[in-house]
Design a protein around this motif. Sequence first.
Motif, mmCIF file in Angstrom:
data_model
loop_
_atom_site.group_PDB
_atom_site.id
_atom_site.type_symbol
_atom_site.label_atom_id
_atom_site.label_comp_id
_atom_site.label_asym_id
_atom_site.label_seq_id
_atom_site.Cartn_x
_atom_site.Cartn_y
_atom_site.Cartn_z
ATOM 1 N N GLU A 131 -0.901 -7.466 -0.425
ATOM 2 C CA GLU A 131 -2.253 -6.352 0.287
ATOM 3 C C GLU A 131 -2.915 -5.074 -0.939
ATOM 4 O OE1 GLU A 131 -0.263 -3.604 2.796
ATOM 5 O OE2 GLU A 131 0.164 -4.563 4.708
ATOM 6 N N ALA A 132 -2.387 -4.670 -2.183
ATOM 7 C CA ALA A 132 -2.967 -4.911 -3.352
ATOM 8 C C ALA A 132 -4.229 -5.622 -3.845
ATOM 9 C CB ALA A 132 -1.724 -4.015 -4.421
ATOM 10 N N VAL A 133 -3.524 -6.716 -3.735
ATOM 11 C CA VAL A 133 -3.764 -7.578 -4.131
ATOM 12 C C VAL A 133 -4.925 -8.299 -3.584
ATOM 13 C CG1 VAL A 133 -4.755 -10.706 -5.319
ATOM 14 C CG2 VAL A 133 -2.985 -8.856 -6.061
ATOM 15 N N ALA A 134 -5.245 -8.244 -2.141
ATOM 16 C CA ALA A 134 -6.557 -8.419 -1.114
ATOM 17 C C ALA A 134 -7.299 -6.876 -1.268
ATOM 18 C CB ALA A 134 -6.120 -8.885 -0.451
ATOM 19 N N ALA A 135 -7.244 -5.874 -1.383
ATOM 20 C CA ALA A 135 -7.719 -4.473 -2.036
ATOM 21 C C ALA A 135 -8.869 -4.955 -2.829
ATOM 22 C CB ALA A 135 -6.879 -3.360 -1.736
ATOM 23 N N LEU A 136 -7.853 -5.552 -4.029
ATOM 24 C CA LEU A 136 -8.923 -5.389 -5.424
ATOM 25 C C LEU A 136 -9.651 -6.448 -4.935
ATOM 26 C CD1 LEU A 136 -5.414 -5.104 -8.148
ATOM 27 C CD2 LEU A 136 -7.143 -3.917 -7.874
ATOM 28 N N THR A 137 -9.044 -7.447 -4.460
ATOM 29 C CA THR A 137 -10.245 -8.054 -4.214
ATOM 30 C C THR A 137 -11.428 -7.982 -3.957
ATOM 31 O OG1 THR A 137 -8.647 -10.294 -4.288
ATOM 32 C CG2 THR A 137 -10.143 -10.435 -3.921
ATOM 33 N N ALA A 138 -10.909 -7.280 -2.536
ATOM 34 C CA ALA A 138 -12.014 -6.565 -1.402
ATOM 35 C C ALA A 138 -12.972 -6.331 -3.059
ATOM 36 C CB ALA A 138 -12.331 -5.808 -0.416
ATOM 37 N N MET A 139 -12.874 -4.946 -3.127
ATOM 38 C CA MET A 139 -13.384 -4.051 -4.702
ATOM 39 C C MET A 139 -12.736 -4.561 -5.411
ATOM 40 S SD MET A 139 -13.936 -0.184 -3.087
ATOM 41 C CE MET A 139 -12.663 0.691 -3.734
ATOM 42 N N PRO A 140 -13.747 -5.254 -6.435
ATOM 43 C CA PRO A 140 -13.386 -5.271 -7.602
ATOM 44 C C PRO A 140 -13.346 -4.353 -8.112
ATOM 45 C CG PRO A 140 -14.624 -7.346 -6.765
ATOM 46 C CD PRO A 140 -15.106 -6.560 -5.804
ATOM 47 N N ALA A 141 -14.904 -3.504 -8.141
ATOM 48 C CA ALA A 141 -14.846 -2.054 -9.173
ATOM 49 C C ALA A 141 -13.620 -1.039 -9.081
ATOM 50 C CB ALA A 141 -16.045 -1.657 -9.350
ATOM 51 N N ALA A 142 -12.138 -1.286 -8.206
ATOM 52 C CA ALA A 142 -11.377 -0.245 -8.084
ATOM 53 C C ALA A 142 -9.934 -0.806 -8.749
ATOM 54 C CB ALA A 142 -10.707 -0.903 -6.691
ATOM 55 N N VAL A 143 -9.915 0.540 -9.161
ATOM 56 C CA VAL A 143 -8.197 0.578 -10.859
ATOM 57 C C VAL A 143 -6.934 0.652 -9.441
ATOM 58 C CG1 VAL A 143 -7.972 1.554 -12.449
ATOM 59 C CG2 VAL A 143 -10.177 1.261 -12.330
ATOM 60 N N PRO A 144 -6.787 -0.053 -10.474
ATOM 61 C CA PRO A 144 -4.985 0.052 -9.586
ATOM 62 C C PRO A 144 -4.084 1.346 -10.331
ATOM 63 C CG PRO A 144 -5.052 -1.340 -10.980
ATOM 64 C CD PRO A 144 -6.626 -1.853 -11.354
ATOM 65 N N VAL A 145 -3.703 2.161 -9.241
ATOM 66 C CA VAL A 145 -3.134 2.940 -10.318
ATOM 67 C C VAL A 145 -1.332 3.343 -9.786
ATOM 68 C CG1 VAL A 145 -4.166 4.501 -8.536
ATOM 69 C CG2 VAL A 145 -3.072 5.958 -10.843
ATOM 70 N N ALA A 146 -0.213 3.660 -10.531
ATOM 71 C CA ALA A 146 0.997 3.804 -10.092
ATOM 72 C C ALA A 146 1.349 5.249 -10.419
ATOM 73 C CB ALA A 146 1.069 2.799 -10.075
ATOM 74 N N GLY A 147 1.066 5.650 -12.430
ATOM 75 C CA GLY A 147 1.348 6.967 -12.866
ATOM 76 C C GLY A 147 0.138 7.268 -13.213
ATOM 77 N N GLY A 148 -0.813 7.321 -13.753
ATOM 78 C CA GLY A 148 -1.468 7.381 -13.987
ATOM 79 C C GLY A 148 -2.001 8.341 -14.927
ATOM 80 N N THR A 149 -0.488 8.408 -16.151
ATOM 81 C CA THR A 149 -0.447 9.335 -16.858
ATOM 82 C C THR A 149 -1.596 8.810 -18.221
ATOM 83 O OG1 THR A 149 0.936 7.772 -18.679
ATOM 84 C CG2 THR A 149 2.062 9.581 -16.632
ATOM 85 N N ASP A 150 -2.182 7.602 -18.441
ATOM 86 C CA ASP A 150 -2.767 7.362 -18.947
ATOM 87 C C ASP A 150 -4.818 7.820 -18.790
ATOM 88 O OD1 ASP A 150 -1.863 7.656 -21.587
ATOM 89 O OD2 ASP A 150 -1.746 5.514 -21.646
ATOM 90 N N LEU A 151 -4.869 6.939 -17.701
ATOM 91 C CA LEU A 151 -5.951 6.851 -15.904
ATOM 92 C C LEU A 151 -6.355 8.421 -16.110
ATOM 93 C CD1 LEU A 151 -7.579 4.998 -14.781
ATOM 94 C CD2 LEU A 151 -6.092 5.082 -12.488
ATOM 95 N N MET A 152 -5.394 9.305 -15.489
ATOM 96 C CA MET A 152 -6.156 10.267 -15.185
ATOM 97 C C MET A 152 -6.493 11.540 -16.661
ATOM 98 S SD MET A 152 -6.337 10.177 -11.943
ATOM 99 C CE MET A 152 -7.629 11.871 -12.170
ATOM 100 N N ALA A 153 -6.213 11.428 -17.670
ATOM 101 C CA ALA A 153 -6.413 11.614 -18.249
ATOM 102 C C ALA A 153 -7.918 11.728 -18.897
ATOM 103 C CB ALA A 153 -5.409 11.610 -20.005
ATOM 104 N N ALA A 154 -7.961 9.840 -18.473
ATOM 105 C CA ALA A 154 -9.580 9.200 -19.176
ATOM 106 C C ALA A 154 -10.611 9.668 -17.674
ATOM 107 C CB ALA A 154 -9.302 8.024 -19.241
ATOM 108 N N VAL A 155 -9.766 10.231 -16.795
ATOM 109 C CA VAL A 155 -10.847 10.434 -15.986
ATOM 110 C C VAL A 155 -10.990 12.131 -16.224
ATOM 111 C CG1 VAL A 155 -10.793 11.019 -13.135
ATOM 112 C CG2 VAL A 155 -9.774 8.784 -14.266
#
Length: 327
Positions: free
Chosen positions: A49-73
């Motif tokens: 389902e996660a793969v399908a969501a990313l395929t439907a919206m290629p600009a989306a970013v997967p996130v599970a812990g976000g310790t680096d991602l949210m610092a960048a955001v």
Amino acid sequence: MCQSCHVRAVSTYRTAERNCRDTGEGAAGLTTHAPHASQSVTLPASLDEAVAALTAMPAAVPVAGGTDLMAAVNAGLLRPAGLVGLGRISEIRGWQYLDGHALLGAGLTLARMGRPDFAALIPGLAAAARAAGPPQIRNAGTLGGNIVTCAPTGDTLPVLAALEATVIVAGPGGARREIPVSHLLTGREMLRPGELVGFVRVPLLHAPQTFLKATGRTGPGRATASVALVLDPARRAVRCAVGAVAAMPLRPLEAEQWVASLIDWDGERGLVPEALAAFGDYVAAACIPDPAPPADGSEPVTLPPAALHLRRTVAALARRALGRALS
């Protein structure tokens, strides 16, 4: 591989989140921060389902812990069009045994990997997970996030390189493909649109593994240098990876082969202190080599004091790591 110093580079895989290089992990993580109002958030219950969501919206970013991602955001370095949260996917949050390997879910947290039952399975990876930062980082950061973000100071990366682990990538339509970690991290093979790192396959060696790390301060912190060392008695091999000194973990191949030839694999496996020290120097010189001599024959250029200090640090870590593995 660098032909001049016989060092294999192991990780320079670039993602959209590459600019964010704090401790822990990055693109694969759940977060308590509220996304921007224009973002869409999807919370799939399975990997497909996660793969399908990313395929439907290629600009989306997967996130599970976000310790680096949210610092960048939060720093304004990244503004994803959407988030695909992986926190509800139970299949990637545990591990199982499979044909002499451990199949680790990409959603395993660093805190979970640091527990005694996991340490009995893969001690080197458990040691790296325990050293990855303060509790709030270890509780959120994930193994998959460490791999995808590929920060030079990512503590699990040298261990995965030394273990010669592979990743299992999930793709559209239920597709699965297996890639050596070193290929993914160096960009020799890339994640395709809609793909996710689902699992990491690690060989169970039932042999000593060590991970040592130097930081700029007392207590948990980002590594200034780290060394992972694995003994492989079945192959009569020593595998070593050095992290944080370059944009990628480095494998000093000649140093590995040299020291493996000195070990009595059928006996006590001990080495004299002089051999341990020589191994440390060999590793450090391979990973932090002297500058090439000037082509015009002028006075040779020497390493700056900071680089010499880093070389001594790597030598000490490699010497101690091998000594502990053989003791």
